[in-house]
Structure formats: structure tokens, C-alpha cells
Design a protein around this motif. Structure first.
Motif, PDB file in Angstrom:
ATOM      1  N   GLN A 255      23.292   8.462 -40.580  1.00 25.36           N
ATOM      2  CA  GLN A 255      24.285   9.501 -40.824  1.00 25.36           C
ATOM      3  C   GLN A 255      24.809  10.060 -39.505  1.00 25.36           C
ATOM      4  O   GLN A 255      25.996  10.368 -39.369  1.00 25.36           O
ATOM      5  CB  GLN A 255      23.681  10.625 -41.677  1.00 25.36           C
ATOM      6  N   GLU A 256      23.922  10.172 -38.526  1.00 26.90           N
ATOM      7  CA  GLU A 256      24.332  10.623 -37.197  1.00 26.90           C
ATOM      8  C   GLU A 256      25.327   9.642 -36.581  1.00 26.90           C
ATOM      9  O   GLU A 256      26.327  10.027 -35.982  1.00 26.90           O
ATOM     10  CB  GLU A 256      23.104  10.758 -36.293  1.00 26.90           C
ATOM     11  N   ILE A 257      25.047   8.353 -36.742  1.00 23.66           N
ATOM     12  CA  ILE A 257      25.936   7.331 -36.179  1.00 23.66           C
ATOM     13  C   ILE A 257      27.294   7.347 -36.868  1.00 23.66           C
ATOM     14  O   ILE A 257      28.346   7.361 -36.236  1.00 23.66           O
ATOM     15  CB  ILE A 257      25.297   5.943 -36.310  1.00 23.66           C
ATOM     16  N   LEU A 258      27.295   7.387 -38.188  1.00 20.74           N
ATOM     17  CA  LEU A 258      28.549   7.357 -38.925  1.00 20.74           C
ATOM     18  C   LEU A 258      29.368   8.617 -38.696  1.00 20.74           C
ATOM     19  O   LEU A 258      30.580   8.617 -38.863  1.00 20.74           O
ATOM     20  CB  LEU A 258      28.279   7.176 -40.415  1.00 20.74           C
ATOM     21  N   GLY A 259      28.698   9.686 -38.276  1.00 23.67           N
ATOM     22  CA  GLY A 259      29.403  10.941 -38.027  1.00 23.67           C
ATOM     23  C   GLY A 259      29.975  11.069 -36.640  1.00 23.67           C
ATOM     24  O   GLY A 259      30.632  12.051 -36.313  1.00 23.67           O
ATOM     25  N   LYS A 260      29.771  10.083 -35.765  1.00 23.40           N
ATOM     26  CA  LYS A 260      30.214  10.190 -34.381  1.00 23.40           C
ATOM     27  C   LYS A 260      31.701   9.911 -34.196  1.00 23.40           C
ATOM     28  O   LYS A 260      32.278  10.250 -33.181  1.00 23.40           O
ATOM     29  CB  LYS A 260      29.400   9.242 -33.490  1.00 23.40           C
ATOM     30  N   GLY A 261      32.311   9.257 -35.145  1.00 25.36           N
ATOM     31  CA  GLY A 261      33.727   8.952 -34.966  1.00 25.36           C
ATOM     32  C   GLY A 261      34.260   8.224 -36.173  1.00 25.36           C
ATOM     33  O   GLY A 261      33.522   7.842 -37.071  1.00 25.36           O
ATOM     34  N   PRO A 262      35.587   8.012 -36.235  1.00 23.68           N
ATOM     35  CA  PRO A 262      36.174   7.310 -37.381  1.00 23.68           C
ATOM     36  C   PRO A 262      35.789   5.840 -37.375  1.00 23.68           C
ATOM     37  O   PRO A 262      36.050   5.110 -36.438  1.00 23.68           O
ATOM     38  CB  PRO A 262      37.681   7.485 -37.150  1.00 23.68           C
ATOM     39  N   LEU A 263      35.143   5.418 -38.442  1.00 25.52           N
ATOM     40  CA  LEU A 263      34.771   4.010 -38.592  1.00 25.52           C
ATOM     41  C   LEU A 263      35.377   3.488 -39.889  1.00 25.52           C
ATOM     42  O   LEU A 263      35.129   4.048 -40.946  1.00 25.52           O
ATOM     43  CB  LEU A 263      33.250   3.846 -38.640  1.00 25.52           C
ATOM     44  N   SER A 264      36.168   2.450 -39.788  1.00 19.61           N
ATOM     45  CA  SER A 264      36.805   1.886 -40.977  1.00 19.61           C
ATOM     46  C   SER A 264      35.844   0.921 -41.653  1.00 19.61           C
ATOM     47  O   SER A 264      36.009  -0.301 -41.585  1.00 19.61           O
ATOM     48  CB  SER A 264      38.112   1.182 -40.581  1.00 19.61           C
ATOM     49  N   VAL A 265      34.831   1.470 -42.272  1.00 20.79           N
ATOM     50  CA  VAL A 265      33.832   0.634 -42.920  1.00 20.79           C
ATOM     51  C   VAL A 265      33.540   1.213 -44.295  1.00 20.79           C
ATOM     52  O   VAL A 265      33.776   2.380 -44.568  1.00 20.79           O
ATOM     53  CB  VAL A 265      32.530   0.557 -42.091  1.00 20.79           C
ATOM     54  N   SER A 266      33.003   0.345 -45.152  1.00 24.08           N
ATOM     55  CA  SER A 266      32.715   0.796 -46.516  1.00 24.08           C
ATOM     56  C   SER A 266      31.247   0.641 -46.864  1.00 24.08           C
ATOM     57  O   SER A 266      30.890   0.810 -48.025  1.00 24.08           O
ATOM     58  CB  SER A 266      33.563  -0.005 -47.509  1.00 24.08           C
ATOM     59  N   SER A 267      30.391   0.330 -45.891  1.00 21.61           N
ATOM     60  CA  SER A 267      28.976   0.175 -46.195  1.00 21.61           C
ATOM     61  C   SER A 267      28.134   0.580 -44.994  1.00 21.61           C
ATOM     62  O   SER A 267      28.619   0.630 -43.867  1.00 21.61           O
ATOM     63  CB  SER A 267      28.660  -1.275 -46.574  1.00 21.61           C
ATOM     64  N   VAL A 268      26.861   0.841 -45.266  1.00 26.34           N
ATOM     65  CA  VAL A 268      25.926   1.191 -44.204  1.00 26.34           C
ATOM     66  C   VAL A 268      25.805   0.041 -43.203  1.00 26.34           C
ATOM     67  O   VAL A 268      25.830   0.250 -41.988  1.00 26.34           O
ATOM     68  CB  VAL A 268      24.540   1.534 -44.800  1.00 26.34           C
ATOM     69  N   GLY A 269      25.682  -1.183 -43.715  1.00 19.93           N
ATOM     70  CA  GLY A 269      25.520  -2.326 -42.832  1.00 19.93           C
ATOM     71  C   GLY A 269      26.681  -2.493 -41.870  1.00 19.93           C
ATOM     72  O   GLY A 269      26.494  -2.752 -40.680  1.00 19.93           O
ATOM     73  N   ALA A 270      27.896  -2.345 -42.375  1.00 18.84           N
ATOM     74  CA  ALA A 270      29.073  -2.471 -41.519  1.00 18.84           C
ATOM     75  C   ALA A 270      29.129  -1.343 -40.504  1.00 18.84           C
ATOM     76  O   ALA A 270      29.481  -1.556 -39.336  1.00 18.84           O
ATOM     77  CB  ALA A 270      30.340  -2.479 -42.378  1.00 18.84           C
ATOM     78  N   GLY A 271      28.787  -0.137 -40.936  1.00 17.22           N
ATOM     79  CA  GLY A 271      28.799   1.006 -40.020  1.00 17.22           C
ATOM     80  C   GLY A 271      27.814   0.847 -38.883  1.00 17.22           C
ATOM     81  O   GLY A 271      28.118   1.153 -37.723  1.00 17.22           O
ATOM     82  N   LEU A 272      26.629   0.331 -39.200  1.00 17.86           N
ATOM     83  CA  LEU A 272      25.631   0.125 -38.159  1.00 17.86           C
ATOM     84  C   LEU A 272      26.074  -0.966 -37.187  1.00 17.86           C
ATOM     85  O   LEU A 272      25.853  -0.863 -35.975  1.00 17.86           O
ATOM     86  CB  LEU A 272      24.291  -0.242 -38.795  1.00 17.86           C
ATOM     87  N   LEU A 273      26.710  -2.001 -37.702  1.00 20.54           N
ATOM     88  CA  LEU A 273      27.178  -3.067 -36.824  1.00 20.54           C
ATOM     89  C   LEU A 273      28.281  -2.549 -35.898  1.00 20.54           C
ATOM     90  O   LEU A 273      28.317  -2.910 -34.705  1.00 20.54           O
ATOM     91  CB  LEU A 273      27.691  -4.240 -37.654  1.00 20.54           C
ATOM     92  N   LYS A 274      29.168  -1.684 -36.404  1.00 22.55           N
ATOM     93  CA  LYS A 274      30.201  -1.113 -35.548  1.00 22.55           C
ATOM     94  C   LYS A 274      29.582  -0.183 -34.510  1.00 22.55           C
ATOM     95  O   LYS A 274      30.028  -0.151 -33.353  1.00 22.55           O
ATOM     96  CB  LYS A 274      31.228  -0.358 -36.393  1.00 22.55           C
ATOM     97  N   ALA A 275      28.558   0.562 -34.900  1.00 24.52           N
ATOM     98  CA  ALA A 275      27.886   1.415 -33.929  1.00 24.52           C
ATOM     99  C   ALA A 275      27.227   0.578 -32.836  1.00 24.52           C
ATOM    100  O   ALA A 275      27.278   0.912 -31.652  1.00 24.52           O
ATOM    101  CB  ALA A 275      26.840   2.287 -34.636  1.00 24.52           C
ATOM    102  N   PHE A 276      26.611  -0.527 -33.250  1.00 28.40           N
ATOM    103  CA  PHE A 276      26.002  -1.433 -32.284  1.00 28.40           C
ATOM    104  C   PHE A 276      27.060  -1.981 -31.328  1.00 28.40           C
ATOM    105  O   PHE A 276      26.822  -2.119 -30.118  1.00 28.40           O
ATOM    106  CB  PHE A 276      25.296  -2.562 -33.036  1.00 28.40           C
ATOM    107  N   GLU A 277      28.222  -2.272 -31.857  1.00 32.06           N
ATOM    108  CA  GLU A 277      29.310  -2.797 -31.037  1.00 32.06           C
ATOM    109  C   GLU A 277      29.663  -1.836 -29.905  1.00 32.06           C
ATOM    110  O   GLU A 277      29.967  -2.266 -28.774  1.00 32.06           O
ATOM    111  CB  GLU A 277      30.547  -3.049 -31.906  1.00 32.06           C
ATOM    112  N   HIS A 278      29.611  -0.526 -30.154  1.00 35.47           N
ATOM    113  CA  HIS A 278      29.922   0.447 -29.109  1.00 35.47           C
ATOM    114  C   HIS A 278      29.013   0.254 -27.894  1.00 35.47           C
ATOM    115  O   HIS A 278      29.448   0.342 -26.748  1.00 35.47           O
ATOM    116  CB  HIS A 278      29.755   1.880 -29.629  1.00 35.47           C
ATOM    117  N   TYR A 279      27.732   0.009 -28.170  1.00 36.61           N
ATOM    118  CA  TYR A 279      26.786  -0.189 -27.072  1.00 36.61           C
ATOM    119  C   TYR A 279      27.048  -1.511 -26.349  1.00 36.61           C
ATOM    120  O   TYR A 279      26.858  -1.607 -25.129  1.00 36.61           O
ATOM    121  CB  TYR A 279      25.356  -0.146 -27.603  1.00 36.61           C
ATOM    122  N   LEU A 280      27.486  -2.513 -27.087  1.00 39.06           N
ATOM    123  CA  LEU A 280      27.765  -3.797 -26.457  1.00 39.06           C
ATOM    124  C   LEU A 280      28.982  -3.726 -25.546  1.00 39.06           C
ATOM    125  O   LEU A 280      29.022  -4.391 -24.499  1.00 39.06           O
ATOM    126  CB  LEU A 280      27.979  -4.887 -27.518  1.00 39.06           C
TER     127      LEU A 280
END
Length: 325
Positions: A255-280
Motif C-alpha cells: 500500500q505504501e508503494i502504490l501510494g507513492k505516485g500514479p501507477l496505471s495498473v489494475s493489480s497488486v502484481g503489476a503495481g509491485l513490478l512497476k515499483a521495482f522498475e523505479h529502482y532499476l
């Protein structure tokens, strides 16, 4: 040279020499072996270089990309230094190393999640010191389960033995029903690790796709399926390698990750992968899935730029919260 890099470095003669050398010299030896390996595996080396160019070609100049590429190969070999250290150093020495080298100011996130009594699906990636996370948490008294799939029988036997030493529960990918075992352990309120970037193991969704490092990919359904069936808490974590002597353990609730910014995702899995992408985007040299990524997905039709995101949390000197061992 028919071996993969993993099996080459874990070839018995190499392991025997590494165990006799002492770790500072062993790490230099591993780097030498890695350089030798890539001299003979030009196609594999080219795939890694091409993947980096695909991701950063429109974002950075040639000198920056060259620097990133050099750092990526160095990071791949650092990963194997950590893997072999984790497998063959004594448990007391590993714990002493963790005490002086790893800062983890956010362990309270795990405590809070375990209080829900639904287990924790701990999502991470092949980033930085991933090999250290299960032992670090286990040494702080957390109930840990890991899925293992090893390149060599020798390492598999060693990791099973190490897990028994530390009371880590192993889910063997070659012998068990992984999904059933994961859900079982989550219902026992354990912490179960899963990598969000196991590209070759993905079960691609037919309805959900996202842009990831400049490629359009179908989202892996695994995390969403496990979370729905188990009701587990989801925690995202990375062991950020500052150097081989210094690490920062980043831990965040989803929830902390998904709340950090606008993410065009519809699932937890996609949101986590986009968050991981930020670090990459910030630390591409800490990731060692570039070769596999070069073989996966298709180039995005739209120009892609890294989403704005906060840097990795700064290293802190305050003591971390933890459970008593």
C-alpha cells in the motif's frame, strides 16, 4: 565452455579453491573467472549489452550507457560473490558480517504485517544482495520459507544443509507443488519469498499488460493468484548493495508503494513490478536479469521515460527494530 556462469563458478574445483582462499581473495578470483567466462560467451554478453541499450538508448548518451554496462557486469559477479559466501561461510561469521554491514531501519513493516496473522508474501527481485535476505530475517527470529531452484546439485545440497542449520523452511521447486506449498506456509503465518522478475517462470496474463523498462509485457499472474487464494499481506523488499561491505535493507508494504505516485495498473502484481522498475532505473547495475530480459517482451510503441520516484531510502545509523533470536 558449455556451462552457465552459475554452474561454471560453482564447478567443484573452483569452489574448492574459493573455500581455501579467504573471501577477499576469493572475490577477486570470482571476478577473474567471470571475465574469462564472458570472453568465451560472446553471444550471452551481447544479449546483456543489447538489453541495456534497449532500455537506456533513448535516455542516456553513449558514455553513460558504456558506464552502466561495465557496472552491470561487475554487479552480476558481485551477486555470485554473495551467493558463494552465503553458501559456504560459517553461520556465526555470516551473522557477524550482517551485524556490521546491513542496516534495516524498516523491519517494523514486517512486524506489523505478521500481526495480521495471514502470512507475508515477501516480494523481491534479483537485485543487489538478495541472497542475504532470508538468512538476515531468520537470524532476527522471523519464520522464513524460501523456494529454491539450483543450477547444480552441489549447491542444492549445500543450501538444504544451510537451511536446516538456520531453521529456514525450503520449498523445493523440483520436487513440490509450489503453489500449494506457498499457500500452506502463508496460512501458518510464515514469510514466503517470491521474485517478481523470474521472467522465464511467469504465467502471463491474457488481459493485463504494462510497460516495463521500455517493453510491453504481459503481467505475471502468480503474485495476484497467491495473494487472492491466501489473503496474505504483501511486502516488497530489496537488499540494496552499496558495496560488498555495506547494504541497506529496503522494506515497504504494497500500500505504501502504490501510494507513492500514479501507477496505471489494475493489480497488486503489476503495481509491485512497476515499483521495482523505479529502482532499476536508478540502479541498473544491481539487477542481473538483463540477459533474460533481452529475450522477453516487445518494444513499447510509445516513448518511455522513467517515472519520477524517490531514491532508495538513505542509509541510517539508528539501530533497527527486530525480534529477539
Amino acid at each position: 565452455m558449455g556451462k552457465t556462469l552459475s554452474s561454471f563458478l560453482q564447478w567443484q574445483p573452483n569452489v574448492s579453491l574459493i573455500k581455501k582462499m579467504g573471501w577477499p581473495l576469493a572475490f577477486k578470483y570470482i571476478s577473474l573467472l567471470g571475465s574469462l567466462y564472458y570472453c568465451f560467451r560472446a553471444e550471452e554478453k551481447r544479449k546483456i549489452i543489447d538489453a541495456i541499450h534497449q532500455a537506456f538508448g533513448d535516455l542516456k548518451g553513449s558514455h553513460e550507457i558504456h558506464a552502466i554496462t561495465r557496472a552491470v557486469f561487475k554487479g552480476i559477479l558481485h551477486h555470485y560473490c554473495e551467493k558463494l559466501f552465503n553458501a559456504y561461510e560459517s553461520v556465526p561469521n555470516i551473522r557477524a558480517f550482517f551485524d556490521r554491514s546491513i542496516q534495516a531501519p524498516s523491519l517494523r513493516t514486517i512486524d506489523d504485517a505478521l500481526e495480521q496473522n495471514r502470512g507475508i508474501l515477501f516480494v523481491t527481485g534479483h537485485f543487489g544482495g538478495i541472497e542475504y535476505i532470508p538468512i538476515f530475517l531468520c537470524s532476527h527470529g522471523y519464520p522464513v520459507s524460501v523456494i529454491i531452484k539450483c543450477a547444480t546439485d552441489q549447491l542444492k545440497e549445500r543450501l538444504h544443509a544451510r537451511a536446516r542449520e538456520l531453521s529456514i523452511r525450503v520449498i523445493d521447486a523440483d520436487e513440490e507443488n509450489i503453489l500449494g506449498s506457498v499457500i500452506r506456509d502463508l496460512k501458518e503465518n510464515r514469510i514466503v519469498f517470491i521474485e517478481c522478475d523470474e521472467i522465464e517462470e511467469w504465467k502471463p496474463s491474457k488481459t493485463e499488460a504494462i510497460s516495463f523498462l521500455g517493453k510491453r509485457i504481459a503481467v505475471d499472474k502468480t503474485i495476484n493468484l497467491i495473494q487472492r487464494r491466501s489473503g496474505a499481506q504483501v511486502v516488497f523488499g530489496l537488499m540494496h548493495r552499496v558495496s560488498l561491505e555495506k547494504y541497506s535493507f529496503v522494506i515497504q508494504g504494497h500500500q505504501e508503494i502504490l501510494g507513492k505516485g500514479p501507477l496505471s495498473v489494475s493489480s497488486v502484481g503489476a503495481g509491485l513490478l512497476k515499483a521495482f522498475e523505479h529502482y532499476l532505473w536508478q540502479y541498473p547495475d544491481r539487477w542481473y536479469q538483463w540477459k533474460k530480459f533481452s529475450e522477453f517482451g516487445v518494444a513499447s510503441k510509445t516513448a518511455l521515460r522513467p517515472a519520477r520516484s524517490a531514491s532508495l531510502p538513505a542509509l541510517r545509523t539508528a539501530p533497527s527494530s527486530s525480534r529477539a533470536v
